[in-house]
Design a protein around this motif. Structure first.
Motif, short mmCIF file in Angstrom:
data_model
loop_
_atom_site.label_atom_id
_atom_site.label_comp_id
_atom_site.label_asym_id
_atom_site.label_seq_id
_atom_site.Cartn_x
_atom_site.Cartn_y
_atom_site.Cartn_z
N GLU A 256 16.72 -33.46 -64.28
CA GLU A 256 16.22 -32.21 -63.98
C GLU A 256 16.35 -31.93 -62.47
OE1 GLU A 256 11.90 -33.05 -64.62
OE2 GLU A 256 12.21 -33.17 -66.77
N LEU A 257 17.14 -32.69 -61.55
CA LEU A 257 17.43 -32.43 -60.17
C LEU A 257 18.15 -31.06 -60.10
CD1 LEU A 257 16.79 -33.26 -57.14
CD2 LEU A 257 19.15 -34.72 -57.49
N GLN A 258 17.50 -30.24 -59.29
CA GLN A 258 18.45 -28.95 -59.05
C GLN A 258 18.83 -29.19 -57.15
OE1 GLN A 258 19.65 -26.83 -61.08
NE2 GLN A 258 18.69 -27.94 -62.70
N THR A 259 20.13 -29.42 -56.99
CA THR A 259 20.23 -29.72 -55.65
C THR A 259 21.79 -29.08 -55.19
OG1 THR A 259 20.47 -31.31 -53.77
CG2 THR A 259 21.32 -32.07 -55.81
N ILE A 279 23.69 -43.76 -56.91
CA ILE A 279 23.23 -42.45 -56.95
C ILE A 279 21.90 -42.16 -56.90
CG2 ILE A 279 23.45 -40.38 -58.51
CD1 ILE A 279 26.19 -41.38 -57.35
N ALA A 280 20.87 -43.13 -57.53
CA ALA A 280 19.41 -42.86 -57.43
C ALA A 280 18.86 -43.06 -56.03
CB ALA A 280 18.83 -44.02 -58.36
N VAL A 281 19.41 -43.89 -55.32
CA VAL A 281 18.85 -44.20 -53.92
C VAL A 281 19.35 -42.97 -53.21
CG1 VAL A 281 19.23 -45.35 -51.84
CG2 VAL A 281 18.87 -46.69 -54.26
N THR A 282 20.65 -42.42 -53.07
CA THR A 282 20.99 -41.45 -52.63
C THR A 282 20.34 -40.28 -52.53
OG1 THR A 282 23.31 -42.12 -52.66
CG2 THR A 282 23.22 -39.93 -51.85
N TYR A 283 20.05 -39.90 -53.81
CA TYR A 283 19.25 -38.56 -54.30
C TYR A 283 17.73 -38.70 -54.36
CZ TYR A 283 23.69 -36.30 -54.64
OH TYR A 283 24.90 -35.48 -54.51
N HIS A 284 17.12 -39.84 -54.09
CA HIS A 284 15.74 -40.22 -54.45
C HIS A 284 15.26 -40.15 -55.65
CE1 HIS A 284 15.80 -40.79 -50.11
NE2 HIS A 284 16.16 -39.44 -50.24
N LEU A 287 14.99 -44.04 -62.02
CA LEU A 287 16.02 -44.29 -63.11
C LEU A 287 15.49 -45.09 -64.28
CD1 LEU A 287 19.16 -44.95 -63.89
CD2 LEU A 287 18.87 -47.10 -62.39
N LYS A 288 15.89 -44.41 -65.47
CA LYS A 288 15.41 -44.72 -66.66
C LYS A 288 16.63 -45.02 -67.61
CE LYS A 288 10.65 -43.38 -66.37
NZ LYS A 288 9.61 -42.87 -66.92
N LYS A 289 16.85 -46.24 -68.54
CA LYS A 289 17.72 -46.27 -69.32
C LYS A 289 17.09 -46.72 -70.71
CE LYS A 289 21.34 -48.94 -68.43
NZ LYS A 289 22.23 -49.93 -68.26
N SER A 290 17.79 -46.12 -71.85
CA SER A 290 17.47 -46.34 -73.04
C SER A 290 18.74 -46.53 -73.90
CB SER A 290 16.35 -45.35 -73.46
OG SER A 290 16.20 -45.70 -75.00
N GLY A 291 19.26 -47.77 -74.06
CA GLY A 291 20.62 -47.68 -74.67
C GLY A 291 21.77 -47.11 -73.88
N ASN A 292 22.42 -46.09 -74.42
CA ASN A 292 23.47 -45.34 -73.61
C ASN A 292 22.95 -43.91 -73.04
OD1 ASN A 292 25.33 -47.16 -74.18
ND2 ASN A 292 26.05 -46.20 -76.22
N THR A 293 21.53 -43.99 -73.22
CA THR A 293 21.09 -42.54 -72.56
C THR A 293 20.18 -43.01 -71.60
OG1 THR A 293 20.74 -41.82 -74.93
CG2 THR A 293 19.50 -40.80 -73.09
N ILE A 294 20.48 -42.12 -70.23
CA ILE A 294 20.00 -42.38 -68.91
C ILE A 294 19.54 -41.14 -68.48
CG2 ILE A 294 20.72 -43.12 -66.74
CD1 ILE A 294 23.29 -44.48 -68.11
N THR A 295 18.33 -41.22 -67.80
CA THR A 295 17.58 -40.23 -67.27
C THR A 295 17.45 -40.56 -65.45
OG1 THR A 295 15.61 -41.11 -67.65
CG2 THR A 295 16.09 -39.32 -69.16
N LEU A 296 17.82 -39.26 -64.83
CA LEU A 296 17.69 -39.54 -63.34
C LEU A 296 16.91 -38.39 -62.84
CD1 LEU A 296 21.28 -40.42 -62.49
CD2 LEU A 296 19.42 -42.11 -62.17
N ASN A 297 15.57 -38.62 -62.69
CA ASN A 297 14.64 -37.68 -62.31
C ASN A 297 13.99 -37.65 -60.94
OD1 ASN A 297 15.22 -35.96 -64.69
ND2 ASN A 297 13.70 -37.00 -65.82
N PRO A 298 13.80 -36.86 -60.19
CA PRO A 298 13.08 -36.84 -58.84
C PRO A 298 11.92 -37.81 -58.75
CG PRO A 298 13.68 -34.60 -59.25
CD PRO A 298 14.00 -35.22 -60.55
N LEU A 299 11.72 -38.65 -58.02
CA LEU A 299 10.55 -39.28 -57.61
C LEU A 299 9.35 -38.51 -57.68
CD1 LEU A 299 12.03 -42.06 -55.40
CD2 LEU A 299 11.36 -42.36 -57.82
N GLN A 300 8.25 -39.03 -58.32
CA GLN A 300 7.03 -38.24 -58.16
C GLN A 300 6.24 -38.50 -57.00
OE1 GLN A 300 6.16 -35.81 -60.23
NE2 GLN A 300 7.91 -36.31 -61.30
#
Length: 300
Positions: A256-259, A279-284, A287-300
């Motif tokens: 959901e990151l818009q940058t 990538i997760a560290v660079t953009y804060h 990271l969540k993984k479920s099989g071959n599906t990955i989500t990278l959303n901004p930290l709350q």
């Protein structure tokens, strides 16, 4: 003959009372084999005779004998010629189709061109060329990214939607994705044309067209980084980085990151967890993984 369709004529034939002339006329008629066969079959019947031969004559006389359709010789010749033309056109269409090679997501694919130049496709890429007339049309159509090792003395063109590369006995890498066109020269020299711009680059140079912007950078690499399982990015958009990871690892990544923050650096091409962590560290990002599906959303 008209009298051959008459019940009396056929009845007289059945009882053997035709004269020699009539019998000769009947035997020379095209219907005679059919009539004779029906007469012979009738004679084999073992059921009681409840009707005389006049009934059989009536049946024969009213049987509908399908006329034989005669095709003139010239029509047969024309049909055969037309069929041959269709076959030749089909074969010509088959052999004149471009040769295509593709690398699926998560894979690379190597092949040789007709002049023995070697091509290595990166993940999610495809190349096409016409092998049947390669000597007069040395062109490779590329979608994605590929590393070329051109045979000495051989010249051809790599065509992409974003630009064209003309080479002679060299080694180079071409990448055309998401409106970004990159060409890196490792040996010899290449001529790069994009839009209204044309430029020759030499070994150790990389030229990048990103929309209307153009940049020439130096590189010490002797081969594309991705051939050594390293993914190099130079001022790449976040979405482009995620797309490249999806191709290399054959996964689906959502965010959901818009940058507008660009990414420069390298990540492993054979270690998904390590690449995602960078990538997760660079953009804060979380990271969540479920099989071959990955989500990278901004930290709350």
């Amino acid at each position: 003959m008209d009298n051959q369709t008459d019940d009396t004529f056929l009845a007289r034939w059945l009882d053997g009372s035709l004269n020699a002339t009539e019998l000769q006329q009947l035997e020379s008629s095209p219907e005679y084999p059919t009539l004779l066969r029906m007469k012979q079959n009738f004679a084999k019947l073992q059921s009681p005779r409840t009707a005389d031969e006049r009934i059989l004559a009536h049946v024969i006389a009213h049987e509908k004998i399908a006329p034989v359709k005669v095709i003139p010789f010239y029509r047969k010749t024309w049909i055969a010629a037309a069929a041959m033309i269709v076959v030749l056109l089909g074969l010509g269409f088959y052999f004149m189709q471009p040769t295509a090679h593709a690398a699926a997501n998560g894979e690379t694919y190597a092949f040789s061109l007709p002049d023995q130049s070697q091509v290595l496709l990166n993940a999610g890429s495809e190349a096409r060329f016409r092998s049947w007339n390669w000597s007069s049309n040395r062109a490779v159509s590329l979608q994605g990214e590929a590393y070329f090792k051109v045979a000495k003395g051989q010249k051809f063109t790599v065509e992409t939607d974003l630009g064209t590369v003309t080479v002679l006995g060299t080694q180079f890498n071409v990448k055309a994705r998401d409106n970004r066109f990159e060409v890196t020269c490792y040996e010899g020299k290449v001529r790069v044309a994009s839009a209204a711009t044309e430029q020759i680059i030499l070994p150790g140079q990389r030229i990048i067209f990103n929309g209307a912007a153009k940049a020439v950078a130096a590189t010490k690499a002797v081969a594309p980084e991705w051939t050594r399982h390293e993914l190099l990015f130079e001022n790449a958009a976040f979405a482009a980085v995620l797309s490249e990871l999806e191709r290399q690892y054959d996964v689906t990544i959502g965010s959901e990151l818009q940058t507008q923050q660009l990414f420069s650096g390298s990540v492993p091409g054979n270690d998904l967890d390590a690449a995602l962590k960078i990538i997760a560290v660079t953009y804060h990002l979380d990271l969540k993984k479920s099989g071959n599906t990955i989500t990278l959303n901004p930290l709350q």
